[in-house]
Design a protein around this motif. Structure first.
Motif, PDB file in Angstrom:
ATOM      1  N   LEU A   1      -4.503  -2.612  12.441  1.00 16.74           N
ATOM      2  CA  LEU A   1      -3.317  -2.538  12.039  1.00 16.74           C
ATOM      3  C   LEU A   1      -2.386  -1.558  12.859  1.00 16.74           C
ATOM      4  CD1 LEU A   1      -3.553  -3.075   8.053  1.00 16.74           C
ATOM      5  CD2 LEU A   1      -2.660  -4.961   9.653  1.00 16.74           C
ATOM      6  N   THR A   2      -1.244  -2.125  13.138  1.00 17.66           N
ATOM      7  CA  THR A   2      -0.186  -0.876  13.511  1.00 17.66           C
ATOM      8  C   THR A   2       0.511  -0.385  12.611  1.00 17.66           C
ATOM      9  OG1 THR A   2       1.618  -2.676  13.572  1.00 17.66           O
ATOM     10  CG2 THR A   2       0.144  -2.410  15.476  1.00 17.66           C
ATOM     11  N   GLU A   3       0.959   1.052  13.006  1.00 18.92           N
ATOM     12  CA  GLU A   3       2.120   1.525  11.981  1.00 18.92           C
ATOM     13  C   GLU A   3       2.972   0.929  11.299  1.00 18.92           C
ATOM     14  OE1 GLU A   3       1.469   4.468  10.211  1.00 18.92           O
ATOM     15  OE2 GLU A   3      -0.600   4.635  11.274  1.00 18.92           O
ATOM     16  N   GLU A   4       3.423   0.064  11.977  1.00 19.01           N
ATOM     17  CA  GLU A   4       4.606  -0.857  11.934  1.00 19.01           C
ATOM     18  C   GLU A   4       4.466  -1.815  10.596  1.00 19.01           C
ATOM     19  OE1 GLU A   4       3.836   0.151  14.980  1.00 19.01           O
ATOM     20  OE2 GLU A   4       5.527   1.254  15.481  1.00 19.01           O
ATOM     21  N   GLU A   5       3.131  -2.394  10.997  1.00 20.05           N
ATOM     22  CA  GLU A   5       2.841  -3.443  10.059  1.00 20.05           C
ATOM     23  C   GLU A   5       2.506  -2.834   8.798  1.00 20.05           C
ATOM     24  OE1 GLU A   5      -0.096  -6.626  11.945  1.00 20.05           O
ATOM     25  OE2 GLU A   5      -0.632  -4.691  12.797  1.00 20.05           O
ATOM     26  N   VAL A   6       1.882  -1.700   8.555  1.00 18.95           N
ATOM     27  CA  VAL A   6       1.592  -1.013   7.367  1.00 18.95           C
ATOM     28  C   VAL A   6       2.669  -0.570   6.611  1.00 18.95           C
ATOM     29  CG1 VAL A   6       0.635   1.081   6.157  1.00 18.95           C
ATOM     30  CG2 VAL A   6      -0.697  -0.528   8.172  1.00 18.95           C
ATOM     31  N   GLU A   7       3.625   0.078   7.374  1.00 20.23           N
ATOM     32  CA  GLU A   7       4.966   0.327   6.843  1.00 20.23           C
ATOM     33  C   GLU A   7       6.124  -0.641   6.272  1.00 20.23           C
ATOM     34  OE1 GLU A   7       7.463   3.437   5.561  1.00 20.23           O
ATOM     35  OE2 GLU A   7       5.357   3.461   6.832  1.00 20.23           O
ATOM     36  N   LEU A   8       5.667  -1.867   6.782  1.00 16.19           N
ATOM     37  CA  LEU A   8       6.577  -3.058   6.076  1.00 16.19           C
ATOM     38  C   LEU A   8       6.065  -3.101   4.813  1.00 16.19           C
ATOM     39  CD1 LEU A   8       6.449  -5.894   8.705  1.00 16.19           C
ATOM     40  CD2 LEU A   8       8.299  -4.795   7.833  1.00 16.19           C
ATOM     41  N   PHE A   9       4.744  -2.895   4.327  1.00 16.99           N
ATOM     42  CA  PHE A   9       4.387  -3.012   2.778  1.00 16.99           C
ATOM     43  C   PHE A   9       4.782  -1.706   2.044  1.00 16.99           C
ATOM     44  CE2 PHE A   9       2.599  -6.804   4.869  1.00 16.99           C
ATOM     45  CZ  PHE A   9       2.571  -7.486   4.243  1.00 16.99           C
ATOM     46  N   TRP A  10       4.894  -0.489   2.813  1.00 18.09           N
ATOM     47  CA  TRP A  10       5.117   0.476   1.837  1.00 18.09           C
ATOM     48  C   TRP A  10       6.730   0.316   1.649  1.00 18.09           C
ATOM     49  CZ3 TRP A  10       2.170   3.420  -0.597  1.00 18.09           C
ATOM     50  CH2 TRP A  10       0.792   3.810   0.079  1.00 18.09           C
ATOM     51  N   GLY A  11       7.383  -0.311   2.494  1.00 17.29           N
ATOM     52  CA  GLY A  11       8.700  -0.457   2.122  1.00 17.29           C
ATOM     53  C   GLY A  11       8.845  -1.321   0.793  1.00 17.29           C
ATOM     54  N   LEU A  12       8.119  -2.451   0.796  1.00 22.36           N
ATOM     55  CA  LEU A  12       8.252  -3.521  -0.226  1.00 22.36           C
ATOM     56  C   LEU A  12       7.723  -2.467  -1.694  1.00 22.36           C
ATOM     57  CD1 LEU A  12       8.391  -6.050  -1.730  1.00 22.36           C
ATOM     58  CD2 LEU A  12       5.917  -6.727  -0.846  1.00 22.36           C
ATOM     59  N   HIS A  13       6.450  -1.746  -1.454  1.00 22.91           N
ATOM     60  CA  HIS A  13       6.089  -1.085  -2.693  1.00 22.91           C
ATOM     61  C   HIS A  13       7.248  -0.149  -2.968  1.00 22.91           C
ATOM     62  CE1 HIS A  13       2.884   0.501  -5.143  1.00 22.91           C
ATOM     63  NE2 HIS A  13       3.331   1.625  -4.799  1.00 22.91           N
ATOM     64  N   GLY A  14       7.946   0.564  -2.264  1.00 24.82           N
ATOM     65  CA  GLY A  14       8.786   1.445  -2.667  1.00 24.82           C
ATOM     66  C   GLY A  14       9.900   0.923  -3.206  1.00 24.82           C
ATOM     67  N   ALA A  15      10.569  -0.275  -2.769  1.00 23.86           N
ATOM     68  CA  ALA A  15      11.627  -0.939  -3.461  1.00 23.86           C
ATOM     69  C   ALA A  15      11.119  -1.124  -4.858  1.00 23.86           C
ATOM     70  CB  ALA A  15      11.987  -1.883  -2.715  1.00 23.86           C
ATOM     71  N   VAL A  16       9.916  -1.660  -5.263  1.00 16.94           N
ATOM     72  CA  VAL A  16       9.456  -1.935  -6.583  1.00 16.94           C
ATOM     73  C   VAL A  16       9.533  -0.847  -7.262  1.00 16.94           C
ATOM     74  CG1 VAL A  16       7.848  -2.966  -8.084  1.00 16.94           C
ATOM     75  CG2 VAL A  16       8.410  -4.149  -5.842  1.00 16.94           C
ATOM     76  N   PHE A  17       9.024   0.190  -6.804  1.00 10.76           N
ATOM     77  CA  PHE A  17       8.625   1.518  -7.607  1.00 10.76           C
ATOM     78  C   PHE A  17      10.164   2.193  -7.789  1.00 10.76           C
ATOM     79  CE2 PHE A  17       7.039   6.181  -8.103  1.00 10.76           C
ATOM     80  CZ  PHE A  17       6.517   5.739  -9.162  1.00 10.76           C
ATOM     81  N   TYR A  18      11.005   2.072  -6.831  1.00  2.00           N
ATOM     82  CA  TYR A  18      12.175   2.907  -7.114  1.00  2.00           C
ATOM     83  C   TYR A  18      12.965   2.691  -8.378  1.00  2.00           C
ATOM     84  CZ  TYR A  18      16.586   5.258  -5.656  1.00  2.00           C
ATOM     85  OH  TYR A  18      17.577   6.152  -5.670  1.00  2.00           O
ATOM     86  N   ILE A  19      12.820   1.353  -8.813  1.00  5.79           N
ATOM     87  CA  ILE A  19      13.307   0.850 -10.066  1.00  5.79           C
ATOM     88  C   ILE A  19      12.820   1.833 -11.385  1.00  5.79           C
ATOM     89  CG2 ILE A  19      13.695  -0.745 -11.908  1.00  5.79           C
ATOM     90  CD1 ILE A  19      13.037  -2.882  -9.646  1.00  5.79           C
ATOM     91  N   ALA A  20      11.638   2.210 -11.247  1.00  6.48           N
ATOM     92  CA  ALA A  20      10.951   3.201 -12.261  1.00  6.48           C
ATOM     93  C   ALA A  20      11.461   4.472 -11.852  1.00  6.48           C
ATOM     94  CB  ALA A  20       9.389   3.034 -12.067  1.00  6.48           C
TER      95      ALA A  20
END
Length: 201
Positions: A146-165
């Protein structure tokens, strides 16, 4: 009180204490809050670090659902459906005052708890999801790392959900939304954007 019951009570009270005061909070103050002597805590735990380790187990390890791991890999459903279910269930487990504040406090004070938990998220959810996306978009794609870019996409999704909390439990904002709807919208927006961020082929 039986020893094991006293130990559970100390852990339960420590969870709320550290959530409110951070890990810089002193065990002497925890004992005072509980109405017990400082020595009682150390009859059950060798050190403050040992108590913090039990807090980690109580707050994080016990809330992790091992069924989430095969869920992410279930190719009988779209990845969007899988991640929508995961994040709805995940929010139900971790959108909690104690969980969020201890998580943030641990990171700020350089305790290893946050790093350990993020490694769990990375290896059990983020990286598998990135590989599943690669397969979904191109089933014949090479199995290169996996590239860093591929992984970072999903960290972005995870962060968007968690930021609500974060907004609710750290910043103290009044979050008057339906969490499930917000999660569904966040995941949908993520997948809608993938067609331009990760062009097929």
């Amino acid at each position: 009180m039986r020893r094991e019951d006293r130990e559970k009570l100390i852990v339960t009270e420590a969870v709320r204490f550290f959530a409110e005061c951070g890990f810089e909070g002193q065990t002497r103050e925890l004992a005072k809050r509980m109405g017990i002597s400082h020595a009682v805590i150390y009859r059950h735990f060798d050190s403050k670090d040992a108590l913090i380790e039990r807090v980690y187990d109580h707050v994080y390890v016990k809330r992790w659902n091992p069924e989430w791991e095969p869920l992410v890999l279930d190719r009988s459903r779209s990845l969007k459906a899988r991640l929508t279910q995961f994040y709805i269930e995940y929010a139900g487990r971790v959108f909690d005052y104690d969980w969020v504040r201890i998580f943030v406090s641990s990171g700020l004070k350089s305790y290893g708890l946050t790093a350990r938990y993020l490694d769990l998220i990375r290896t059990k959810i983020i990286q598998p999801a990135a590989l599943e996306l690669r397969h979904e978009m191109d089933p014949g794609a090479a199995s290169s790392p996996l590239t860093e870019e591929e992984v970072e996409l999903f960290w972005g999704l995870h962060g968007a959900v968690f930021y609500i909390a974060i907004r609710k439990y750290v910043y103290g904002e009044r979050i008057e939304i339906d969490i499930e709807t917000a999660v569904r919208n966040t995941v949908t927006t993520f997948f809608d954007g993938l067609t331009t961020a990760v062009p097929n082929g």
